[in-house]
Design a protein around this motif. Sequence first.
Motif, PDB file in Angstrom:
ATOM      1  N   SER A  45      -2.543   9.507  -0.588  1.00  0.00           N
ATOM      2  CA  SER A  45      -2.614   8.912  -1.924  1.00  0.00           C
ATOM      3  C   SER A  45      -3.445   9.791  -2.856  1.00  0.00           C
ATOM      4  CB  SER A  45      -3.278   7.530  -1.816  1.00  0.00           C
ATOM      5  OG  SER A  45      -3.711   7.114  -3.088  1.00  0.00           O
ATOM      6  N   LYS A  46      -2.926   9.992  -4.071  1.00  0.00           N
ATOM      7  CA  LYS A  46      -3.612  10.863  -5.032  1.00  0.00           C
ATOM      8  C   LYS A  46      -5.036  10.391  -5.333  1.00  0.00           C
ATOM      9  CE  LYS A  46      -2.143  13.504  -9.042  1.00  0.00           C
ATOM     10  NZ  LYS A  46      -1.081  13.696 -10.018  1.00  0.00           N
ATOM     11  N   ASP A  47      -5.265   9.081  -5.235  1.00  0.00           N
ATOM     12  CA  ASP A  47      -6.598   8.540  -5.524  1.00  0.00           C
ATOM     13  C   ASP A  47      -7.672   9.058  -4.570  1.00  0.00           C
ATOM     14  OD1 ASP A  47      -5.443   7.030  -7.478  1.00  0.00           O
ATOM     15  OD2 ASP A  47      -5.412   5.162  -6.325  1.00  0.00           O
ATOM     16  N   ASP A  66       0.842  -1.208   0.000  1.00  0.00           N
ATOM     17  CA  ASP A  66       0.000   0.000   0.000  1.00  0.00           C
ATOM     18  C   ASP A  66       0.872   1.251   0.000  1.00  0.00           C
ATOM     19  OD1 ASP A  66      -2.249  -1.571   0.134  1.00  0.00           O
ATOM     20  OD2 ASP A  66      -2.634  -1.209   2.265  1.00  0.00           O
ATOM     21  N   GLU A  76       2.412   1.779  -3.361  1.00  0.00           N
ATOM     22  CA  GLU A  76       1.376   2.158  -4.337  1.00  0.00           C
ATOM     23  C   GLU A  76       1.175   3.681  -4.370  1.00  0.00           C
ATOM     24  OE1 GLU A  76      -2.119  -0.404  -4.181  1.00  0.00           O
ATOM     25  OE2 GLU A  76      -3.330   1.250  -4.984  1.00  0.00           O
ATOM     26  N   TYR A  77       1.103   4.327  -3.204  1.00  0.00           N
ATOM     27  CA  TYR A  77       0.870   5.786  -3.277  1.00  0.00           C
ATOM     28  C   TYR A  77       2.164   6.588  -3.357  1.00  0.00           C
ATOM     29  CZ  TYR A  77       1.607   6.572   1.855  1.00  0.00           C
ATOM     30  OH  TYR A  77       2.133   6.671   3.121  1.00  0.00           O
ATOM     31  N   ILE A  83      -3.554   4.609   3.061  1.00  0.00           N
ATOM     32  CA  ILE A  83      -3.648   5.568   1.951  1.00  0.00           C
ATOM     33  C   ILE A  83      -2.845   6.842   2.228  1.00  0.00           C
ATOM     34  CG2 ILE A  83      -5.879   4.735   1.118  1.00  0.00           C
ATOM     35  CD1 ILE A  83      -7.111   7.243   2.584  1.00  0.00           C
ATOM     36  N   GLY A  84      -2.042   6.826   3.290  1.00  0.00           N
ATOM     37  CA  GLY A  84      -1.227   8.010   3.552  1.00  0.00           C
ATOM     38  C   GLY A  84      -0.504   7.910   4.871  1.00  0.00           C
TER      39      GLY A  84
END
Length: 202
Positions: free
Chosen positions: A109-111, A29, A32-33, A79-80
């Motif tokens: 995360s940009k998403d 994870d 990924e970001y 996610i961050g």
Amino acid sequence: MNAEFKINGKQIETERLILRPFKQSDLNDFFEYASVEGVGEMAGWQHHENKDISQRILDSFISEDKTFAICLKSNNKVIGSLGIEKYGLEDKLTEFNNLKGREIGYVLSKDYWGQGLMPEAVKAIIDYLFVDLDFDFLTCGYFTFNNQSKRVQEKCGFKPYRKLELETQLGTKEQTLLNLLLNPSKKLNLVYSHPETLIYKK
Ligand SMILES: CC(C)(COP(=O)(O)OP(=O)(O)OC[C@H]1O[C@@H](n2cnc3c(N)ncnc32)[C@H](O)[C@@H]1OP(=O)(O)O)[C@@H](O)C(=O)NCCC(=O)NCCS
């Protein structure tokens, strides 16, 4: 002065998030970001070219124990990150001599940009550091081109404090706006040093 701080297994829950220590199983994870170009760069570090880099940083997150993983409740994904960092220039910023605080830093995360997730995480951290750990102040900065981060800090109550030029891990020099948040439950009267960079207004 910089406050002592360790996450020490602490977990903080908000409406949509869980903030907790990083663990080795977060590597995929994290990569990924962190490997997406244009995310870390806004915070002064280069996106990760390969998983070995993410692994090295993950190891330091785990051993230093001051960076929370931001985990989304709905899919259990990291996610961050939100770091409780030492603020710089400790010997020069004499207004903090008898107070305890830290600087916070974050990446998402940009998403997941634009859903108010980072303000949600930062507000929960402010509450934990001010109410439970009795910190006096927090600082938080952004490069002047980074309006997204500026907005997060405004939404969380930070006030403009100093304008500085800082060298980044990328070797560039960036105009930086440093913000300050004082613990509202304390009646603090600071005597500010270095008027040449000061922009703080009560
Ligand atoms: C800064 C950051 C954490 C903001 O997190 P977030 O959860 O998206 O924050 P918000 O949802 O409150 O959005 C903040 C601002 O970003 C902008 N924004 C929103 N969605 C966006 C998108 N998809 N793309 C670009 N900017 C966007 C808006 O200006 C928004 O402010 P507004 O609510 O007044 O319109 C995130 O953009 C990020 O990780 N950026 C890269 C790393 C970074 O800059 N870290 C901070 C270093 S100081």
